[in-house]
Design a protein around this motif. Sequence first.
Motif, PDB file in Angstrom:
ATOM      1  N   ARG A  23      -1.740   0.109  -2.522  1.00 15.70           N
ATOM      2  CA  ARG A  23      -0.275   0.149  -3.190  1.00 15.70           C
ATOM      3  C   ARG A  23      -0.097  -0.968  -3.382  1.00 15.70           C
ATOM      4  O   ARG A  23      -0.183  -2.052  -2.664  1.00 15.70           O
ATOM      5  CB  ARG A  23       0.408   1.111  -2.526  1.00 15.70           C
ATOM      6  N   GLU A  27       5.783   0.296  -5.554  1.00 16.91           N
ATOM      7  CA  GLU A  27       5.667   1.340  -6.768  1.00 16.91           C
ATOM      8  C   GLU A  27       4.559   2.334  -6.485  1.00 16.91           C
ATOM      9  O   GLU A  27       3.602   2.034  -5.958  1.00 16.91           O
ATOM     10  CB  GLU A  27       5.225   0.281  -8.016  1.00 16.91           C
ATOM     11  N   TYR A  29       1.661   2.583  -7.683  1.00 15.64           N
ATOM     12  CA  TYR A  29       0.886   1.863  -8.343  1.00 15.64           C
ATOM     13  C   TYR A  29      -0.428   1.226  -7.410  1.00 15.64           C
ATOM     14  O   TYR A  29      -0.008   0.696  -6.557  1.00 15.64           O
ATOM     15  CB  TYR A  29       1.358   0.697  -9.145  1.00 15.64           C
ATOM     16  N   ARG A  40      -7.598   0.859 -11.505  1.00  9.59           N
ATOM     17  CA  ARG A  40      -6.031   0.765 -11.768  1.00  9.59           C
ATOM     18  C   ARG A  40      -5.546   2.198 -11.789  1.00  9.59           C
ATOM     19  O   ARG A  40      -6.166   2.942 -12.467  1.00  9.59           O
ATOM     20  CB  ARG A  40      -5.412  -0.107 -12.504  1.00  9.59           C
ATOM     21  N   TYR A  42      -1.979   4.590 -11.912  1.00  8.05           N
ATOM     22  CA  TYR A  42      -0.566   4.424 -11.726  1.00  8.05           C
ATOM     23  C   TYR A  42       0.172   6.017 -11.801  1.00  8.05           C
ATOM     24  O   TYR A  42      -0.145   6.614 -12.926  1.00  8.05           O
ATOM     25  CB  TYR A  42      -0.001   3.507 -12.906  1.00  8.05           C
TER      26      TYR A  42
END
Length: 214
Positions: A23, A27, A29, A40, A42
């Motif tokens: 992480r 966020e 993300y 990635r 998100y």
Amino acid sequence: MATYNLKNLLAHTDQLAPADFKRQGNEPYYIKRLQDRELRMYFSVDQYYPHSAVINGIMVDISIDVIETIFDAILRNHPIDGLDPNEKKDTIGGGGANIPNVDRELLHTQDVEDDATFAIVRPHLELIVQGAIQFYEDFSTLQSIHDHLETLVGRAKGNFLQQPMASRSMILKKLINAPDYQTYSQSIVDFYVGENNTERANFNSALMAKLDSM
């Protein structure tokens, strides 16, 4: 009414993200760094703190070092309005879309305010995570990315390969020694010259010169 805030959200998205993804700060993300790329993930969230959040999907992307390094090197000397050479860009995306058996309407409407309501959306989010892992595996090579791109038309191409798509396609074709690299690249340069788009013409001319020298 129970309180649900960012801390609660991250506790839930941490349960969904693959264990080898890290992480990024506070966020939802998550990134997995490989030798030549970043994977990635998100979580797209509508925030209604301190009461709830709606976790309506997951954006799944890959940033490929060699493509973005070449692109940014040209961008620094031949800028394109709205593009920053220092921004960490995605190369391909869309891995969180079109996953079978995911109830998108539920994800867009179900408030998550505690563990019980999270349990309602969790199975659908887990399906997207599984789809993301498959996406990362399917497009683990430049050749597989190129071959898939060749099957797409219209908007689907732009949804898969980051804009400006044509410029990244030039780089991709050069890197895999595609037989149509030269004709394709020249057609892109000629198109922007014909459109009197000096900014894009200069960028793609410089990009083609760089690629030809490799």
